[in-house]
Scaffold this active site. Sequence first.
Site, PDB file in Angstrom:
ATOM      1  N   ASP A  99       0.860  -1.183   0.000  1.00 30.83           N
ATOM      2  CA  ASP A  99       0.000   0.000   0.000  1.00 30.83           C
ATOM      3  C   ASP A  99       0.897   1.234   0.000  1.00 30.83           C
ATOM      4  OD1 ASP A  99      -2.371   1.303   0.067  1.00 30.83           O
ATOM      5  OD2 ASP A  99      -2.837   0.905   2.157  1.00 30.83           O
ATOM      6  N   ARG A 127       4.716   2.886   2.988  1.00 34.54           N
ATOM      7  CA  ARG A 127       5.175   1.697   3.720  1.00 34.54           C
ATOM      8  C   ARG A 127       6.696   1.554   3.610  1.00 34.54           C
ATOM      9  NH1 ARG A 127       0.468   2.316   5.970  1.00 34.54           N
ATOM     10  NH2 ARG A 127      -1.284   1.718   4.649  1.00 34.54           N
ATOM     11  N   ARG A 184      -5.295  12.027  -0.123  1.00 34.48           N
ATOM     12  CA  ARG A 184      -5.050  10.823  -0.923  1.00 34.48           C
ATOM     13  C   ARG A 184      -5.715  10.925  -2.299  1.00 34.48           C
ATOM     14  NH1 ARG A 184      -7.310   6.169   2.539  1.00 34.48           N
ATOM     15  NH2 ARG A 184      -6.147   4.835   1.097  1.00 34.48           N
ATOM     16  N   LYS A 203      -8.347   2.458  -6.936  1.00 34.79           N
ATOM     17  CA  LYS A 203      -9.265   2.297  -5.812  1.00 34.79           C
ATOM     18  C   LYS A 203      -9.947   3.631  -5.491  1.00 34.79           C
ATOM     19  CE  LYS A 203      -5.541   3.043  -2.438  1.00 34.79           C
ATOM     20  NZ  LYS A 203      -4.678   2.412  -1.417  1.00 34.79           N
ATOM     21  N   HIS A 204     -11.053   3.659  -4.747  1.00 40.28           N
ATOM     22  CA  HIS A 204     -11.829   2.588  -4.151  1.00 40.28           C
ATOM     23  C   HIS A 204     -13.193   2.579  -4.835  1.00 40.28           C
ATOM     24  CE1 HIS A 204      -9.044   4.255  -1.118  1.00 40.28           C
ATOM     25  NE2 HIS A 204      -8.932   3.030  -0.652  1.00 40.28           N
ATOM     26  N   HIS A 241     -12.948   1.978   7.734  1.00 42.92           N
ATOM     27  CA  HIS A 241     -12.180   1.181   8.688  1.00 42.92           C
ATOM     28  C   HIS A 241     -12.993   0.955   9.961  1.00 42.92           C
ATOM     29  CE1 HIS A 241      -8.883   2.766   6.163  1.00 42.92           C
ATOM     30  NE2 HIS A 241      -8.265   1.649   6.488  1.00 42.92           N
ATOM     31  N   ASP A 289     -11.048  -4.147  -0.799  1.00 41.49           N
ATOM     32  CA  ASP A 289     -10.327  -3.464   0.267  1.00 41.49           C
ATOM     33  C   ASP A 289     -10.179  -4.461   1.410  1.00 41.49           C
ATOM     34  OD1 ASP A 289      -9.056  -1.454   1.662  1.00 41.49           O
ATOM     35  OD2 ASP A 289     -10.629   0.024   1.376  1.00 41.49           O
TER      36      ASP A 289
END
Length: 494
Positions: free
Chosen positions: A68, A76, A138, A168-169, A181, A258
């Site tokens: 990701d 990351r 984002r 995405k998404h 989330h 996801d």
Amino acid sequence: MSTLTSNALAVLQPSFAGTEPPAWVLRLLGEGLTGVGLFGRNVQNPEQVARLTETLRAERPEVLVAMDEEGGDVTRLEVRQGSSFPGNLALGAVDDPELTLRVARELGRRLAACGVNMNWAPSADVNSNPDNPVIGVRSFGAEPELVARHTAAYIRGLHEAGVVGCTKHFPGHGDTATDSHHAMPRIDLSLEALRERELVPFKAAIAAGTKVVMSAHILLPALDEELPATLSPAVLSGLLRRPVADGGLGFDGVVSTDAMEMQAIAGTHGMQRGAVLAIAAGADALCIGHNADDDLVCGLRDALVAAVRAGELSEERLADAAARVRALAEWTRTSAAAGPVAPDEEIGLAAARRAVRVTGGEDYVPPSGPVYVASFTPVANMAAGEATPWGVGPELQRLLPGTRTGSYGPESGLAEATTDAGDLPLVAVVKDVHRHGWMAAALKALLADRPDAAVVEMGVPQAPPAGALHIATHGAARVCGRAAAEVITGATTG
């Protein structure tokens, strides 16, 4: 190992803890697992990641290794120091698709050098709701056509580096005020409105050759009143897969979900039931982002096998999903054989500098000595995580030795920052100040006491500019902090 069991493993893409693959991952790769996901907890440095991926490929040479790695706030590979690349909002602010392609290509080059051949990026969401708690910087922006041209450029850049991009998404997470989330977002838009705004970037990505589209855990009553997009045949097999001539988007690549442990799925249907419903709806790869272990992954595998044997899931549908994932894995082997692209190592900083927008400052005099940096810190976005540093403090400490820093949250007293600053020139750093009442109040109080303070907005610059000098970076990546520090100090940006 039966074909059915092997197919059930092929559609799973679990993560794991630690900087070396555990024995259960290596065992399952030998039994049919075709993909894994890496996060910040798996990363020490690029050399270590390369060794990790080499170990995975010793078990399955064509394994899909996903990360990701959006750049910007969500990184990351550089989780401990902050990204060398600005995020999407900064690229959208510059609005140079060739620059976006170059950033994505260089980011992809660095991923490929570590053995990572799939990137769960870019976000193609149109950030139409400025109060969105999970997308924000984002997104490339709030205009569908702008988001579309940069999404397409980003996909092409990753593919030129031999890395699979994942758009995405789907069908768009930008008009939400809830983080999936934590709970189930609901978007009350008509299908016509979706086509005019949310779907525009996904159409562009498909035209640009995206090989993967990731579904969102969001409820769209215009398409399905009961099931979120990830679990909805109307959204995945209908809207996304249906031929263009019949009103769909005509996508024929891999549909990834996801993360299945997010509460919008795990808290409503449970992960095992969710896995069955997602594959039945048209998904091909199930992302398991956190807390995966041998028992969890084998439980999901067994749930898929049991659903086929019980007649709840078509064996042909599972086989089709597994075949799509395996074909994608083979594409990465072919692309890797073409060789690496040339480095473009300074493109991230160059992009961050171009994204900076300065307001005011006509009478601003750059400091000649140390300053005090007061960072007003909101709760971290779940996608970004708590570990990644952000702000301008480290860069100002480098440029102005002796600079001190402080972090302030909702519980801090409004006068703390000015008291802590003492006689030092003050720099206030905020992030999405328009979304946080406590932050807006603290900034107002600070500027009432210190109207000479510079303000750096490192989120979405929705609020009116304030301060003697206002700098909008359009993101909080390390390079965005450096670009802001150069403006504050008057440093040369060559």
